[in-house]
Write an enzyme that holds these catalytic residues in place. Structure first.
Site, PDB file in Angstrom:
ATOM      1  N   PRO A 330      53.056 -12.352  19.081  1.00 10.54           N
ATOM      2  CA  PRO A 330      52.144 -13.287  18.410  1.00 10.54           C
ATOM      3  C   PRO A 330      51.679 -12.673  17.092  1.00 10.54           C
ATOM      4  CG  PRO A 330      51.070 -12.268  20.310  1.00 10.54           C
ATOM      5  CD  PRO A 330      52.456 -11.705  20.248  1.00 10.54           C
ATOM      6  N   ASP A 506      50.528  -7.459  15.517  1.00 16.46           N
ATOM      7  CA  ASP A 506      50.722  -8.006  16.860  1.00 16.46           C
ATOM      8  C   ASP A 506      49.344  -8.264  17.450  1.00 16.46           C
ATOM      9  OD1 ASP A 506      51.120  -8.375  19.583  1.00 16.46           O
ATOM     10  OD2 ASP A 506      52.746  -6.895  19.710  1.00 16.46           O
ATOM     11  N   HIS A 507      49.027  -9.526  17.620  1.00 19.26           N
ATOM     12  CA  HIS A 507      47.661  -9.861  18.031  1.00 19.26           C
ATOM     13  C   HIS A 507      47.373  -9.464  19.479  1.00 19.26           C
ATOM     14  CE1 HIS A 507      43.789 -11.351  17.442  1.00 19.26           C
ATOM     15  NE2 HIS A 507      44.025 -12.563  17.006  1.00 19.26           N
ATOM     16  N   ARG A 508      48.414  -9.088  20.232  1.00 19.39           N
ATOM     17  CA  ARG A 508      48.150  -8.569  21.578  1.00 19.39           C
ATOM     18  C   ARG A 508      47.577  -7.161  21.478  1.00 19.39           C
ATOM     19  NH1 ARG A 508      53.910  -8.537  23.983  1.00 19.39           N
ATOM     20  NH2 ARG A 508      54.150  -7.558  21.946  1.00 19.39           N
ATOM     21  N   ILE A 510      46.261  -5.725  18.445  1.00 13.72           N
ATOM     22  CA  ILE A 510      45.272  -5.522  17.378  1.00 13.72           C
ATOM     23  C   ILE A 510      44.489  -6.806  17.210  1.00 13.72           C
ATOM     24  CG2 ILE A 510      45.077  -5.207  14.867  1.00 13.72           C
ATOM     25  CD1 ILE A 510      47.776  -3.563  15.187  1.00 13.72           C
TER      26      ILE A 510
END
Ligand code: CAO
Length: 534
Positions: A330, A506-508, A510
């Protein structure tokens, strides 16, 4: 010793049509393996071999009409084998309104009124079938249905049965999901009839048997889509015409039957259709296999002359890597501008020395240096997630990849231990690796081990872009073109050289605040490069 396998007693049904041949002569079968699938007006069912052995001959063809006792096949079963072909267990694939003999849950027809009322759709008589499970839920909460609309498909080990809504209305709640075990009377769906639906009401006489009126109400609000279970498989309202063996195969292969093209009689899906569907999806790439809708293939020559040019190997590999990253991560991109005015002044003073050293010195060396500092300050940016995204793998090395544009496509050589290098050494490394990349001389080890990547389009142009993360890294810095802009210094506008930075992360791994802090810190380092010596 050859055994003759014949059509068994089918109860009330006199004649059926052969709709699928499941085995070929020469095939070895077990007693429970289906030989053929037959179908009446109301049901489809598999006829098992009843004995293990080698199929010598199949005596029927698809489309044949057969009755009890008709010879299906001869099987060489060895000495002493006895044939036991049981009659089909489940009457099925039958809307309950067409099957009065299977009416188990007596229907209480609702009064012919337009008042809202709640109705239940329950599982009808399933004969003596055991282990009947829901294999398809075809409606969702809030959906308007008509009496004939399919709501649930159930299946035993021998047959499948489609259960219709039985009444016009709106689905209030779905009480089962794919895999739920059901018996006669199990509550499948609650409908609200009389309000909030666009479905036409039918006279009470047309109300279908599995439906039981449970209560009357006049002021119930239409149900919302968030209530109850979600459909577990297939699109809402989808109808699939397939026998149990085909449904089982589709489930095993993960094929969505609603997307399979049927080639069987009267639009029936046969096993080969499922296999063809899966094969096509596999050969058309990961998107298709993952169920992602495919971009249609267009014959562009209909619109004008076209030429076909194969992708270079580097471009094809790059495309696959980028697609993989895009699908798995993501992405979010944080944009900022760094004030490089002082840095650029300093860099211009270095140019004479650079030419004496035979090195080109560009902003990229400073950017990479600053990134190493920022990565040390923010270790989760110099990391990967483990396979289950439960742990960070924090890296205590700073190997920085940088994208190089070549004739053959994009490649990413890696500067190992970039944090230990000064600006001259970094500049030399950038030049050397970029030249190697363009001469296609990079070795595998030159492109491995990056912990963070920088993609600089600054020399080309642009104000910002969204770089794709080089998985399994968790962030990438995009650099666009340095421009001189007026910046308010508190008293007046002054010209400053601003560098657009675009950090995709990577929004998972950060969150946005961390990304904002990382980019701000990077900007501060670039704005005052004395900090890089601290
Ligand atoms: N703004 C303005 N000018 C810039 C700049 C920026 N952000 N970055 C570099 N420049 C200048 C350089 O200073 C140089 O000018 P001078 O010689 O006058 O100093 C000129 O542009 C050419 O630089 P360069 O491109 O040769 O060198 P570089 O170190 O900046 O970049 C490399 C090297 C290999 C990264 C680059 O050539 C390249 O291939 N970039 C493309 C990367 C790419 O395709 N990324 C997209 C990937 S998709 O995510």
């Amino acid at each position: 010793m050859a055994q003759e396998i014949r059509i068994p007693d089918m109860g009330d049904i006199d004649e059926v049509e052969v709709i699928e041949i499941c085995v070929a002569p020469g095939a070895e079968v077990g007693p429970n393996d289906p030989l053929i699938v037959i179908e009446s007006e109301k049901a489809s069912m598999e006829v098992p071999a009843g004995v293990g052995g080698i199929v010598e001959v199949i005596s029927v063809a698809v489309g044949d009409t057969v009755a009890q006792g008709h010879l299906i096949a001869r099987i060489d079963a060895g000495n002493g084998a006895r044939v036991v072909v049981s009659p089909p267990e489940l009457e099925p694939d039958t809307p309950a309104d067409e099957a009065p003999t299977t009416e188990p849950t007596p229907a209480t027809p609702p009064a012919p009124t337009q008042e809202p009322r709640t109705l239940e759709v329950r599982a009808p008589d399933l004969g003596d079938a055991q282990g009947v499970v829901v294999i398809e839920v075809a409606v969702m909460d809030g959906q308007a249905v008509t009496a004939d609309d399919l709501v649930v498909v159930v299946e035993s080990d021998k047959a499948s049965m489609e259960i219709p809504a039985g009444h016009d209305g709106m689905v209030m709640e779905v009480h089962v999901r794919q895999g739920s075990e059901v018996t006669e009377g199990t509550l499948l769906v609650t409908l609200q009839a009389g309000v909030g639906t666009t479905a036409k009401h039918k006279p009470a006489a047309e109300v279908k048997p599995p439906l039981v009126e449970v209560q009357k109400t006049t002021d119930q609000a239409p149900p919302t889509a968030s209530k109850g279970h979600r459909p577990a498989e297939a699109g809402a309202g989808s109808r699939v015409y397939a026998g149990p063996a085909v449904r089982r195969l589709a489930r095993e292969l993960g094929a969505d039957l609603t997307a399979v093209t049927a080639t069987g009689n009267r639009g029936r899906i046969v096993k080969d259709d499922v296999k063809t569907f899966v094969k096509t999806r596999m050969t058309r790439g990961p998107s298709a296999a993952a169920g992602i809708p495919l971009v249609p293939e267009v014959d562009f020559s209909k619109f004008g002359p076209v030429r076909t040019q194969p992708l270079s190997r580097i471009r094809a590999v790059g495309a696959s890597n980028l697609h993989r990253s895009w699908l798995n991560i993501p992405h979010v991109t944080q944009h900022d501008e760094a004030d490089l005015t002082e840095l650029e002044t300093f860099r211009s003073t270095l140019k004479p020395e650079a030419s004496r050293r035979g090195v080109r010195i560009t902003p990229l060396a400073f950017i990479i240096k600053a990134c190493c500092y920022a990565l040390k300050e923010f270790p989760t940016f110099n990391a990967s997630l483990d396979g289950e995204a439960k742990n960070f793998i924090l890296k205590d090395y700073y190997h920085i990849g940088f994208a190089v544009d070549t004739d053959q496509g994009l490649v990413v050589p890696v500067i190992k231990d970039a944090d230990e290098m000064g600006i001259w050494e970094l500049s030399a490394q950038i030049t050397e690796l970029a030249e190697k990349a363009r001469a296609q001389k990079l070795e595998m080890r030159d492109m491995q081990g990056a912990s963070f990547t920088v993609s600089s389009l600054g020399a080309i142009g642009g104000t910002a872009f969204t770089p794709i993360i080089n998985a399994p890294e968790v962030a990438i810095l995009g650099v666009a073109r340095l421009t001189t802009k007026p910046v308010w210094d508190g008293e007046k506008f002054v010209p400053r050289q601003l560098l657009p930075l675009s950090l995709s992360y990577d929004h998972r791994a950060i969150n946005g605040a961390e990304a904002g802090r990382f980019v701000s810190h990077l900007s501060e380092l670039l704005a005052d490069i004395r900090r890089l010596s601290l």
